[in-house]
Design a protein around this motif. Structure first.
Motif, PDB file in Angstrom:
ATOM      1  N   SER A 162      -5.764  13.884 -11.772  1.00 28.53           N
ATOM      2  CA  SER A 162      -4.466  13.347 -11.331  1.00 28.53           C
ATOM      3  C   SER A 162      -4.387  13.315  -9.815  1.00 28.53           C
ATOM      4  N   TYR A 163      -4.969  14.325  -9.151  1.00 27.33           N
ATOM      5  CA  TYR A 163      -4.980  14.317  -7.694  1.00 27.33           C
ATOM      6  C   TYR A 163      -5.875  13.217  -7.143  1.00 27.33           C
ATOM      7  N   MET A 164      -6.987  12.945  -7.827  1.00 30.75           N
ATOM      8  CA  MET A 164      -7.851  11.847  -7.403  1.00 30.75           C
ATOM      9  C   MET A 164      -7.074  10.541  -7.398  1.00 30.75           C
ATOM     10  N   GLU A 165      -6.286  10.327  -8.431  1.00 29.73           N
ATOM     11  CA  GLU A 165      -5.507   9.087  -8.517  1.00 29.73           C
ATOM     12  C   GLU A 165      -4.430   9.042  -7.435  1.00 29.73           C
ATOM     13  N   LYS A 166      -3.802  10.193  -7.156  1.00 30.65           N
ATOM     14  CA  LYS A 166      -2.787  10.229  -6.097  1.00 30.65           C
ATOM     15  C   LYS A 166      -3.416   9.927  -4.742  1.00 30.65           C
ATOM     16  N   CYS A 167      -4.604  10.474  -4.507  1.00 30.64           N
ATOM     17  CA  CYS A 167      -5.310  10.205  -3.249  1.00 30.64           C
ATOM     18  C   CYS A 167      -5.616   8.717  -3.116  1.00 30.64           C
ATOM     19  N   LYS A 168      -6.200   8.156  -4.171  1.00 30.24           N
ATOM     20  CA  LYS A 168      -6.552   6.738  -4.119  1.00 30.24           C
ATOM     21  C   LYS A 168      -5.314   5.876  -3.891  1.00 30.24           C
ATOM     22  N   GLU A 169      -4.235   6.233  -4.553  1.00 30.26           N
ATOM     23  CA  GLU A 169      -3.011   5.439  -4.452  1.00 30.26           C
ATOM     24  C   GLU A 169      -2.506   5.364  -3.016  1.00 30.26           C
ATOM     25  N   VAL A 170      -2.465   6.511  -2.316  1.00 34.26           N
ATOM     26  CA  VAL A 170      -1.918   6.490  -0.957  1.00 34.26           C
ATOM     27  C   VAL A 170      -2.869   5.791   0.006  1.00 34.26           C
ATOM     28  N   TYR A 171      -4.196   5.979  -0.162  1.00 34.59           N
ATOM     29  CA  TYR A 171      -5.128   5.309   0.739  1.00 34.59           C
ATOM     30  C   TYR A 171      -5.134   3.802   0.513  1.00 34.59           C
ATOM     31  N   LEU A 172      -5.062   3.382  -0.745  1.00 38.88           N
ATOM     32  CA  LEU A 172      -5.027   1.946  -1.035  1.00 38.88           C
ATOM     33  C   LEU A 172      -3.734   1.321  -0.517  1.00 38.88           C
ATOM     34  N   LYS A 173      -2.648   2.050  -0.611  1.00 36.99           N
ATOM     35  CA  LYS A 173      -1.376   1.535  -0.087  1.00 36.99           C
ATOM     36  C   LYS A 173      -1.466   1.364   1.419  1.00 36.99           C
ATOM     37  N   GLU A 174      -2.088   2.321   2.084  1.00 35.65           N
ATOM     38  CA  GLU A 174      -2.272   2.218   3.532  1.00 35.65           C
ATOM     39  C   GLU A 174      -3.146   1.014   3.881  1.00 35.65           C
ATOM     40  N   LEU A 175      -4.234   0.824   3.127  1.00 31.91           N
ATOM     41  CA  LEU A 175      -5.150  -0.282   3.407  1.00 31.91           C
ATOM     42  C   LEU A 175      -4.528  -1.635   3.065  1.00 31.91           C
ATOM     43  N   ASN A 176      -3.602  -1.635   2.143  1.00 32.94           N
ATOM     44  CA  ASN A 176      -2.925  -2.883   1.804  1.00 32.94           C
ATOM     45  C   ASN A 176      -2.104  -3.414   2.981  1.00 32.94           C
ATOM     46  N   SER A 177      -1.552  -2.487   3.767  1.00 34.83           N
ATOM     47  CA  SER A 177      -0.761  -2.892   4.929  1.00 34.83           C
ATOM     48  C   SER A 177      -1.604  -2.928   6.200  1.00 34.83           C
ATOM     49  N   ASP A 178      -2.686  -2.165   6.219  1.00 28.53           N
ATOM     50  CA  ASP A 178      -3.533  -2.111   7.414  1.00 28.53           C
ATOM     51  C   ASP A 178      -5.002  -1.984   6.993  1.00 28.53           C
ATOM     52  N   PRO A 179      -5.655  -3.105   6.650  1.00 31.83           N
ATOM     53  CA  PRO A 179      -7.031  -3.054   6.139  1.00 31.83           C
ATOM     54  C   PRO A 179      -8.032  -2.489   7.139  1.00 31.83           C
ATOM     55  N   GLU A 180      -7.682  -2.499   8.427  1.00 33.30           N
ATOM     56  CA  GLU A 180      -8.619  -2.030   9.447  1.00 33.30           C
ATOM     57  C   GLU A 180      -8.416  -0.553   9.799  1.00 33.30           C
ATOM     58  N   ASN A 181      -7.600   0.136   9.052  1.00 32.69           N
ATOM     59  CA  ASN A 181      -7.360   1.552   9.363  1.00 32.69           C
ATOM     60  C   ASN A 181      -8.618   2.358   9.078  1.00 32.69           C
ATOM     61  N   TYR A 182      -9.159   2.965  10.123  1.00 32.02           N
ATOM     62  CA  TYR A 182     -10.434   3.686   9.977  1.00 32.02           C
ATOM     63  C   TYR A 182     -10.311   4.874   9.033  1.00 32.02           C
ATOM     64  N   LEU A 183      -9.314   5.718   9.242  1.00 36.71           N
ATOM     65  CA  LEU A 183      -9.203   6.938   8.435  1.00 36.71           C
ATOM     66  C   LEU A 183      -9.004   6.624   6.958  1.00 36.71           C
ATOM     67  N   ALA A 184      -8.201   5.599   6.665  1.00 35.73           N
ATOM     68  CA  ALA A 184      -7.979   5.249   5.262  1.00 35.73           C
ATOM     69  C   ALA A 184      -9.270   4.752   4.620  1.00 35.73           C
ATOM     70  N   ASN A 185     -10.031   3.913   5.326  1.00 33.24           N
ATOM     71  CA  ASN A 185     -11.314   3.440   4.800  1.00 33.24           C
ATOM     72  C   ASN A 185     -12.286   4.601   4.618  1.00 33.24           C
ATOM     73  N   TYR A 186     -12.400   5.421   5.646  1.00 29.07           N
ATOM     74  CA  TYR A 186     -13.354   6.534   5.589  1.00 29.07           C
ATOM     75  C   TYR A 186     -12.969   7.535   4.505  1.00 29.07           C
ATOM     76  N   ASN A 187     -11.709   7.964   4.500  1.00 29.16           N
ATOM     77  CA  ASN A 187     -11.286   8.984   3.536  1.00 29.16           C
ATOM     78  C   ASN A 187     -11.405   8.500   2.097  1.00 29.16           C
ATOM     79  N   LEU A 188     -11.021   7.237   1.862  1.00 28.15           N
ATOM     80  CA  LEU A 188     -11.115   6.710   0.503  1.00 28.15           C
ATOM     81  C   LEU A 188     -12.566   6.576   0.075  1.00 28.15           C
TER      82      LEU A 188
END
Length: 284
Positions: free
Chosen positions: A175-201
């Motif tokens: 369940s935590y894996m899904e929560k992590c993916k959800e927030v990183y994908l949401k971040e990338l949806n608004s900012d595809p070039e965000n380094y931390l979101a790409n790297y962390n995901l």
């Protein structure tokens, strides 16, 4: 009469303190607020007395008189001022002194009083993270994102919290894996070039695949082994575009390069694997 004169002087002390504070003259402001606090009876004009304590504490803090600021803020809390920042200011002072117990106590008091104040919620999360209290920070960041779902910085913070907590709560890893993916994908949806979101995901999914590979080393059936290998390879491919993008942004990040090497190895991409290995040798 004497009573009127006394009240006039008290009002003058307070107003002069406010004026000096607004002008950035914190030494004079602190002196005036001290005069007011010393001579006023707390039960008379309680609101003004509480404000004198609060702004006197701010003046003391700006003058680096930390112990005096703590004393003033602690007294001010009992006057129930409509100032959420009172709790965060005091908590940060306790945090800087290494006093975890009092910092958390004050934050909890403030959270009970102002449960939806955004600045206080951020302060609570920041201080909890500083003390590595990830489980305590989680419900606060969850509530914050319910109120402000598009806050990019807090989405990344939430991902960090979820990644830590997935290893702390037994039986909750998926369940935590899904929560992590959800927030990183949401971040990338608004900012595809965000380094931390790409790297962390990317690293999150990569590590999920690595865990499956490790699991395959135990005594399991051939059918289960094939299934684990197929699933891990799918995860490696899912992680690949995020890690590649992060690597393009910061090509000298060793962790990303090691992850790419692992993925290319699993995909039998020898040419790309050799290229990554050459880059790692140049960095060593």
């Amino acid at each position: 009469d004497c009573s009127s004169l006394s009240q006039y002087l008290l009002t003058t002390y307070f107003n002069d303190g406010v004026n000096a504070f607004n002008e950035g003259n914190y030494q004079v402001a602190g002196t005036q607020f001290d005069q007011y606090i010393e001579k006023q009876i707390p039960e008379i004009g309680a609101d003004t007395y509480g404000n004198a304590l609060f702004y006197g504490g701010l003046a003391a803090e700006y003058l680096n008189q930390k112990q005096k600021a703590i004393q003033r803020y602690e007294e001010a809390i009992s006057y129930h001022l409509p100032e959420p920042s009172l709790y965060s200011q005091l908590a940060y002072l306790y945090e800087s002194a290494g006093d975890q117990a009092n910092a958390v106590r004050v934050l909890d008091q403030g959270g009970d009083r102002f449960p939806e104040d955004p600045d206080l919620m951020i302060a609570r999360v920041n201080i909890y993270l500083g003390f590595e209290k990830y489980l305590a920070a989680e419900p606060i960041v969850d509530k914050y994102l319910q109120l402000f779902p598009d806050d990019k910085e807090v989405l990344l913070v939430a991902g960090t919290i979820y990644q830590h907590n997935k290893n702390l709560k037994s039986g909750s890893k998926d369940s935590y894996m899904e929560k992590c993916k959800e927030v990183y994908l949401k971040e990338l949806n608004s900012d595809p070039e965000n380094y931390l979101a790409n790297y962390n995901l990317g690293i999150l999914i990569f590590n999920q695949a690595v865990d499956m590979v490790k699991l395959s080393e135990y005594d399991i059936t051939i059918n289960n082994l094939d299934e684990l290998i197929n699933t891990s390879n799918q995860l490696f491919q899912e992680a690949l575009p995020y890690i590649e993008k992060a690597n393009m942004m910061k090509p000298n990040n060793r962790n990303a390069l090691y992850a790419l090497a692992g993925i290319y190895y699993s995909m039998d991409e020898k040419g790309r694997l050799n290229e990554i290995e050459r880059k790692l040798q140049m960095l060593n």
